[in-house]
Motif scaffolding. Sequence first.
Motif, PDB file in Angstrom:
ATOM      1  N   VAL A 587      48.160  42.867  39.445  1.00 45.53           N
ATOM      2  CA  VAL A 587      48.589  42.499  38.084  1.00 45.53           C
ATOM      3  C   VAL A 587      48.516  40.991  37.863  1.00 45.53           C
ATOM      4  CG1 VAL A 587      50.548  42.477  36.495  1.00 45.53           C
ATOM      5  CG2 VAL A 587      50.042  44.539  37.813  1.00 45.53           C
ATOM      6  N   TRP A 588      48.965  40.195  38.844  1.00 46.46           N
ATOM      7  CA  TRP A 588      49.085  38.753  38.645  1.00 46.46           C
ATOM      8  C   TRP A 588      47.957  37.954  39.283  1.00 46.46           C
ATOM      9  CZ3 TRP A 588      52.276  36.755  35.201  1.00 46.46           C
ATOM     10  CH2 TRP A 588      53.301  37.573  34.731  1.00 46.46           C
ATOM     11  N   GLY A 589      47.249  38.549  40.212  1.00 47.01           N
ATOM     12  CA  GLY A 589      46.092  37.881  40.802  1.00 47.01           C
ATOM     13  C   GLY A 589      46.472  36.829  41.825  1.00 47.01           C
ATOM     14  N   LEU A 590      45.784  36.853  42.953  1.00 51.20           N
ATOM     15  CA  LEU A 590      46.032  35.868  43.998  1.00 51.20           C
ATOM     16  C   LEU A 590      44.963  34.784  44.009  1.00 51.20           C
ATOM     17  CD1 LEU A 590      47.100  38.234  46.928  1.00 51.20           C
ATOM     18  CD2 LEU A 590      48.525  36.519  45.818  1.00 51.20           C
ATOM     19  N   ASN A 591      44.203  34.707  42.933  1.00 52.79           N
ATOM     20  CA  ASN A 591      43.093  33.759  42.880  1.00 52.79           C
ATOM     21  C   ASN A 591      43.561  32.342  43.125  1.00 52.79           C
ATOM     22  OD1 ASN A 591      41.325  35.835  42.246  1.00 52.79           O
ATOM     23  ND2 ASN A 591      41.663  35.593  40.040  1.00 52.79           N
ATOM     24  N   SER A 592      42.741  31.587  43.788  1.00 44.20           N
ATOM     25  CA  SER A 592      43.048  30.181  44.051  1.00 44.20           C
ATOM     26  C   SER A 592      43.191  29.432  42.742  1.00 44.20           C
ATOM     27  CB  SER A 592      41.949  29.554  44.897  1.00 44.20           C
ATOM     28  OG  SER A 592      41.821  30.238  46.133  1.00 44.20           O
ATOM     29  N   ILE A 593      44.071  28.431  42.759  1.00 46.23           N
ATOM     30  CA  ILE A 593      44.280  27.632  41.540  1.00 46.23           C
ATOM     31  C   ILE A 593      43.724  26.232  41.745  1.00 46.23           C
ATOM     32  CG2 ILE A 593      46.333  28.904  40.806  1.00 46.23           C
ATOM     33  CD1 ILE A 593      48.009  26.713  42.103  1.00 46.23           C
TER      34      ILE A 593
END
Length: 593
Positions: A587-593
Motif C-alpha cells: 500500500v505505501w511502497g518501500l521505494n527509495s526516496i
Amino acid sequence: MTLDQALAFGLMAVTIGLFIWGRLPYDLVALLALLTGVLIGIIPADEAFSGFGDDVVIIVAAALLVSAAVARSGAVETAMRPLLRNLKGAQAQVTVLVSAVTVLSMITKNVGALAMLMPVAAQLSRRTGTPLSFMLMPMAFGSLIGGIVTLVGTSPNILVSKVREDILGKPFGMFDYTPVGIVIAVLGVVFLSFGYRLLPDRRAASRSMDAAFNIEEYSTEARVPEDSPFVGRTVAELEALAEGSLRVTTIIRERFRRHTPRPDAILKAEDVLLLSGEPDDLERVVARARLRLAGEEVAENEEADADSVVAEGVVTADSPLVGRTPAEAHLLRRHGLQLLAVSRSGQRLKRRLRRLRLEAGDVLILKAPRERLAPSLGELRILPLSQRDVALGSRKRSWLPLIILAAAMVLVAAHAVPVAVAFAGAAALVLLLRVMTMDEAYESIEWPVIVLLAALIPVSNAIQATGGTDLIAAGLERVAGGVPPLVALGLMIVLAMAVTPFLNNAATVLVMAPIAASLAERLNLNPDPFLMAVALGAACDFLTPIGHQCNTLVMGPGGYRFGDYWRLGLPLSILVVLVGTPLIAMVWGLNSI
C-alpha cells in the motif's frame, strides 16, 4: 555518544524499568521522568508541560468522553438486540460480538466500543450458558484490530499521525490506515470466530464486580404512558424485551384494581406495573417500552434531575426508615431521594413502592442530586454499597451521541476541521445537550492515560532533540542493512509488539516512531511504511493483560489468568505480522526516496 544522549537513554531506561516493575502508577512514573529530564537539563524548563497542550492529548480525552456517551446511550445495544435474540451457539455468539466490537472500534475509541458490548456478552452468557471466557477475550482483541482501521480508533494511530506531521510536515488522514487495517480486521475476525476454542472454560472463575454483590432481583413500579409503544400489547411481549429474565408481578388499573397478569393480558394506557428483575433488565424494558418509573415521576425539577446520580444502599437496623413507608418518611421532600427499586432477599414484592414498609436489610436503588446523596444516606443511616454502574434510572437512551460522533467523523474525513477541533466540538455538544453531566464527563476520561501522554511527549522529544533516535537508528541500520527492506519492515512491527506490553502502547509510539522514521531515512526508504509498522505493532498487543486497557478490562469478568492471553494472542500476533508486513509494503511502497 554525547553526555546528553547518555542522560536521555538512561532516563528512558529507568522509566521503562519502573513501568516493568509495576509498583508505581504509570502516570506517576511518566511525571517523575518528565521532572527528572528538566533537572538533568535535557528538557528545557519552558517546554516541560508543553505536552499538556498537545493536540493528541485533546483528541484522546475528547474521544474517551464521546465514546462513554455512546456507551451510556444504549443505542448500540438496542440496534443489536433483534440479532442477538437468535444466537444460540457459542460460535455464532462469538462471531457476531467480535464483528460488532470490531466495526464499532473503527468509528470510536476501542475501549469505549468494548465497554458498550460487554454487558450484552454477559447477558448472552447468562441466557445461553456459553462461558463468558469464550467471548470477552476475543471481543477485546477484536476491539484492538478494529481500532487500527481509522485514525481515531486507537491512540497509537493518533500519535503516529502527529509524529509524521512533525517529521514530514503532514499528518496521516482519517482513512490512511484503512487499506491495511481493514484486511487485518477481517482476517482477525475470521480467526477469532474459530480461535476462541483455544481458551479455557473459566466459567467457575468468572466473577465481575457486579456479580460479587450477589444481590437478588429488584422490584420496581412503572406506569404505562399513553405514548408507550406497548399500549395494546401483551404482558408476554413486554417480558420478552428482557428475554425471560423479568416478570410483571402485578397490574394496577384504575388506581386500585389489582390484576395478576396472564401472559396474554393486554396492557392499557395508565396501567401501573410492578416489575421484578435485575437492574439492567429493568432499565432495558423501561427504556424500550417508554415506561415511567414511579420514583422519577414525582421529581419535578428537570434541571436538578440532569445532575442526579443513582446508587445502591442497604437499610441498616437503626435506620429511621425501618417500619415506615417512603411516603411516611417523606423520602423525596425532606431528603431529596427518589426510590426507584427495592430488593428484599429475592422476594417479588407486590405492593406499590410508596406504600411498602421498609425493613432492615432491604437494598434500595436511589436517585438524588449529586450533592445531596451522601448527606441524605448518612442521615437515614443507609449503608452505600461499593460503587458499581447501576443501569436503572441512570441512563437516558438516545441516538444523539452516535449522531454527534458520526458528524465529527465526517468533518474530519472531509478535512473541514482538524481532528482535535472536531472531537473537542463533539465533546462540548454532548455536554451542551445534556447527554452527560459534567461530573460524568470527568469520570469518563481516563486521567492516568492523559497524564501519561502529556508527560512522555517532552521526554520522547528529548531523545530526538539530543540525537538519540538517530543513534538507535544507526544501530538498527547495521542489523537491518543486511536484510531485505521487507524483513526490516517486519522487524519494526515485531519490535513495537514486543515493547508495548512493558512500555504502554502510547509510550511505545512516542519512543519507536521517531526511531522508525530515522531508520527509513538511513536505509534510503520511504518513512511512511515504517511509521505504519509502529502504529500496527503498538496497537496489537495480544500477549498480556497489561499492555492495553481493553485486555485489562476483560481479565476479571472473564476469569482469565496471565498465561491465557498467549493461547489466543500468540497465533493472532503471528497472523498480524505475516499479513501486515507485505500489506504495508504494497500500500505505501518501500521505494527509495
